[in-house]
Design an enzyme around this catalytic site. Structure first.
Site, mmCIF file in Angstrom:
data_model
loop_
_atom_site.group_PDB
_atom_site.id
_atom_site.type_symbol
_atom_site.label_atom_id
_atom_site.label_comp_id
_atom_site.label_asym_id
_atom_site.label_seq_id
_atom_site.Cartn_x
_atom_site.Cartn_y
_atom_site.Cartn_z
ATOM 1 C CG HIS A 7 -2.107 -1.012 0.860
ATOM 2 N ND1 HIS A 7 -2.066 -2.324 1.256
ATOM 3 C CD2 HIS A 7 -3.239 -0.866 0.119
ATOM 4 C CE1 HIS A 7 -3.147 -2.941 0.803
ATOM 5 N NE2 HIS A 7 -3.874 -2.090 0.114
ATOM 6 C CG ASN B 191 -3.736 -3.763 -6.399
ATOM 7 O OD1 ASN B 191 -3.496 -3.788 -7.599
ATOM 8 N ND2 ASN B 191 -4.103 -2.677 -5.767
ATOM 9 N NE ARG C 76 -1.406 -5.521 -2.094
ATOM 10 C CZ ARG C 76 -2.564 -4.882 -2.157
ATOM 11 N NH1 ARG C 76 -3.697 -5.561 -2.016
ATOM 12 N NH2 ARG C 76 -2.631 -3.611 -2.400
ATOM 13 C CB CYS D 262 -10.660 -0.089 -8.292
ATOM 14 S SG CYS D 262 -10.955 -1.410 -7.120
HETATM 15 C C1 PEP Z 1 -6.955 -4.392 -4.926
HETATM 16 O O1 PEP Z 1 -6.736 -5.315 -4.149
HETATM 17 O O2 PEP Z 1 -6.749 -4.453 -6.153
HETATM 18 C C2 PEP Z 1 -7.469 -3.113 -4.416
HETATM 19 C C3 PEP Z 1 -7.843 -2.151 -5.222
HETATM 20 O O3 PEP Z 1 -7.498 -2.954 -3.056
HETATM 21 P P1 PEP Z 1 -6.205 -2.617 -2.163
HETATM 22 O O4 PEP Z 1 -5.052 -2.377 -3.094
HETATM 23 O O5 PEP Z 1 -6.536 -1.435 -1.356
HETATM 24 O O6 PEP Z 1 -6.050 -3.849 -1.366
HETATM 25 MG MG MG Z 2 -7.524 -5.185 -2.171
#
Ligand code: PEP
Ligand code: MG
Length: 576
Positions: free
Chosen positions: A193, A460, A471, A508
């Site tokens: 993040h 993600n 990740r 997203c």
């Molecule tokens: C995702 O997991 O792609 C997402 C948009 O949420 P975050 O990156 O905040 O976990």
């Molecule tokens: Mg996510």
């Protein structure tokens, strides 16, 4: 001599500037014996260090930018209060005499005693105040050992390249307030993040640079190339010229793309695409700089909690979300419910017990909200209320199955009931969507599409959970591939489920922000993109120069393919 250092580029852009080595904790204080005849002298040394530390803090307080959030000022004030309390250094002075020890050690003993008291407190907020004690003690210890660089001062980040072992999203936000120029960290993956935040904030960043703190020293002059993950320490004239030229051409490209600000996103064969942005805070909306018709496809509400480092009450949430909505001037705001956990944590939770062994698979996001329904109801009520003022929709992260959805629906009904009892204004028809970011949800996409108002693909996490790759772990980031055939199948399945049920499907996750995948996603039938603000115009440019009819045919071949390398080269062809 010029030295080239490599890492993983996670936020593109070029920065040329000086290094600021950010040390989150000082080295442990060492103890040595101070004979009784030297106690007075040692205590004078302690008092002098306290004075210097407090003068430094006053200087910071004076020089701090006017628009610095109130929270940061309060933070400095509380440290000053503690430092200037006579009981504080008198306590340490008494320890010097009691143990015949040096001032650094006396401070450490006093710090440990106070931390123990804070740790024993029932109130979770008070428990977190132990960090203030640690901060104050470390600052004085640094003055004792003449290490002015060893502790970060917010104002010193301006225009600098921050070199750190790792940074939390809260660190990144704090540094952004101080106009940091770039980040380079030893650990962390491209989908952490903090990396996402850097991209969103337009700060060049490189992670996974092993031993970076041995390779780069305070004030070293650096070139940071966030796209290629390259740092040049002490660059020669030739490199400086080359990178300055690149900076100028990136600026020219941005100017060119700026012309698209008032253009709609429509493909060459007339398919209108909804292009929205991801935000972390209402202030991010000002970055949109009048790009016509752009709403928010993902508002990560947990950043409000992280910035304040505590659970936020309903009223504060309501006011913050409303501020975001008002800034959007009639465009849609998609508020995601709390996704705390894994690499997004507030201290209150960190202090509640041992860390989960596998936090990404633990009590994160909706699981955590369902465990504490009262806290979740606060957020649901805040969102329902703000929806009465404009186009708001709500989405739920990390759902794994319909069972959780039932629980969520019940709580939404309860929140509405509570608002009715209060005679509060709210939107009873608030649209609710599911994030598809766990393979089980993608495999159940038909069921989710039939029950929800919309879906949003979070690549993600979908990639993390499908390919079993943490990740935020740079050691396995080479395996993190949006073009893995299994990932593409899950995305396609979700898009198809939405179109069968007549429900919008957005993406997203970061894949939507990467222009290398825009044509592939258009070909797969994606009509809603929620992207990083910095990528928005570039993605619009690609959309406006693509023919969806043709892309659909070419994409079919890609989806039949099982070899990632082959998929990669077919996608490259698509982009020619
Ligand atoms: C995702 O997991 O792609 C997402 C948009 O949420 P975050 O990156 O905040 O976990
Ligand atoms: Mg996510």
């Amino acid at each position: 001599m010029s030295v080239l250092i490599n890492g993983i580029g996670v936020s593109r852009g070029i920065t040329i500037g000086e290094a600021y080595v950010y040390v989150r904790t000082t080295s442990e204080a060492r103890e040595y014996n101070v004979p009784a005849e030297f106690h007075d002298e040692e205590i004078r040394r302690l008092h002098r260090a306290v004075k210097i530390a407090s003068r430094q803090l006053h200087d910071i307080r004076k020089k701090i930018a006017k628009d610095t959030p109130e929270d940061i000022l309060t933070f400095i004030d509380s440290h000053l209060l503690m430092m200037e309390d006579p009981a504080f250094d008198e306590g340490a002075a008494a320890i010097v005499r009691e143990f015949s020890c040096n001032a650094e050690w006396a401070l450490q003993v006093q710090c440990d005693r106070l931390v123990q008291v804070f740790d024993g407190m029932k109130d979770p907020y008070l428990r977190t105040r132990k960090d203030d004690v640690i901060y104050v003690v470390q600052r004085i210890q640094n003055c004792l050992s003449n290490k002015p660089e060893a502790f970060a001062e917010p104002v010193q980040f301006k225009g600098r390249v921050v070199i750190a072992d790792d940074l939390s999203p809260a660190d990144a936000l704090m540094m952004q307030h101080q106009k940091v120029a770039a980040f380079v960290t030893e650990y962390g993956g491209p989908m952490s993040h903090t990396a996402i935040l850097a991209r969103n904030l337009g700060i060049p960043a490189i992670v996974g640079v092993h031993n970076v703190r041995q390779l780069i020293h305070p004030n070293d002059y650096l070139i940071v190339d966030g796209l290629n993950g390259m740092i040049i320490n002490d660059p020669d004239l030739h490199s400086l010229k080359y990178y300055r030229r690149l900076q100028r051409s990136a600026q020219a490209r941005r100017k060119q793309l700026d012309e698209l600000r008032h253009e709609p996103a429509v493909t060459l064969d007339g398919v209108a695409i909804t292009l929205q942005v991801n935000i972390d805070r209402p202030e991010d909306i000002s970055q949109l700089r009048q790009i016509d018709g752009t709403g928010v496809g993902l508002y990560r509400t947990e950043m409000l909690f992280i910035e304040k480092n505590k659970i936020v009450d309903e009223e504060t949430q309501f006011r913050t979300y409303k501020r975001a909505l008002m800034r959007l001037k009639g465009e849609q705001l998609t508020i995601r419910t709390l996704d705390l956990g894994a690499d997004k944590e507030i201290e209150e939770a960190l202090n509640q017990g041992p860390m989960a062994h596998n936090p990404a698979m633990g009590l994160r996001a909706i699981r955590r909200c369902l465990k504490d329904p009262d806290e979740f109801l606060n957020q649901l009520r805040a969102i329902l209320r703000v929806a009465a003022y404009g186009p708001v929709q709500m989405m739920i992260p990390m759902l794994t199955g319909i069972g959780e959805l039932k629980q969520v629906s019940q709580l939404i009904e309860r929140a509405k009931e509570q608002l009715r009892e209060r005679r509060a204004r709210f939107d009873p028809a608030l649209k609710v969507g599911a994030m598809i970011e766990v393979p089980s949800a993608a495999l159940s996409a038909d069921a989710f599409a039939s029950k929800m108002d919309f879906l949003s693909i979070g690549t993600n996490d979908l990639i993390q959970y499908t390919l079993a790759i943490d990740r935020i772990d740079d050691e396995v980031s080479y395996l993190y591939n949006p073009l893995h055939p299994a990932v593409l199948q899950l995305i396609k399945r979700t898009i198809d489920a939405g179109s069968k049920a007549g429900k919008p499907v957005s993406m997203c996750g970061e894949m939507a922000s990467d222009s290398a995948y825009t044509r592939l996603l258009l070909g797969m039938g994606l009509n809603y993109f929620s992207v990083q603000t910095n990528s928005l115009l570039e993605i619009k440019h690609i959309i406006n120069n693509s023919h969806v009819g043709q892309l659909r045919k070419q994409t079919r071949k890609i989806l039949d393919c099982h070899d990632t390398d082959e998929i990669q080269s077919l996608v490259e062809k698509l982009n020619l």
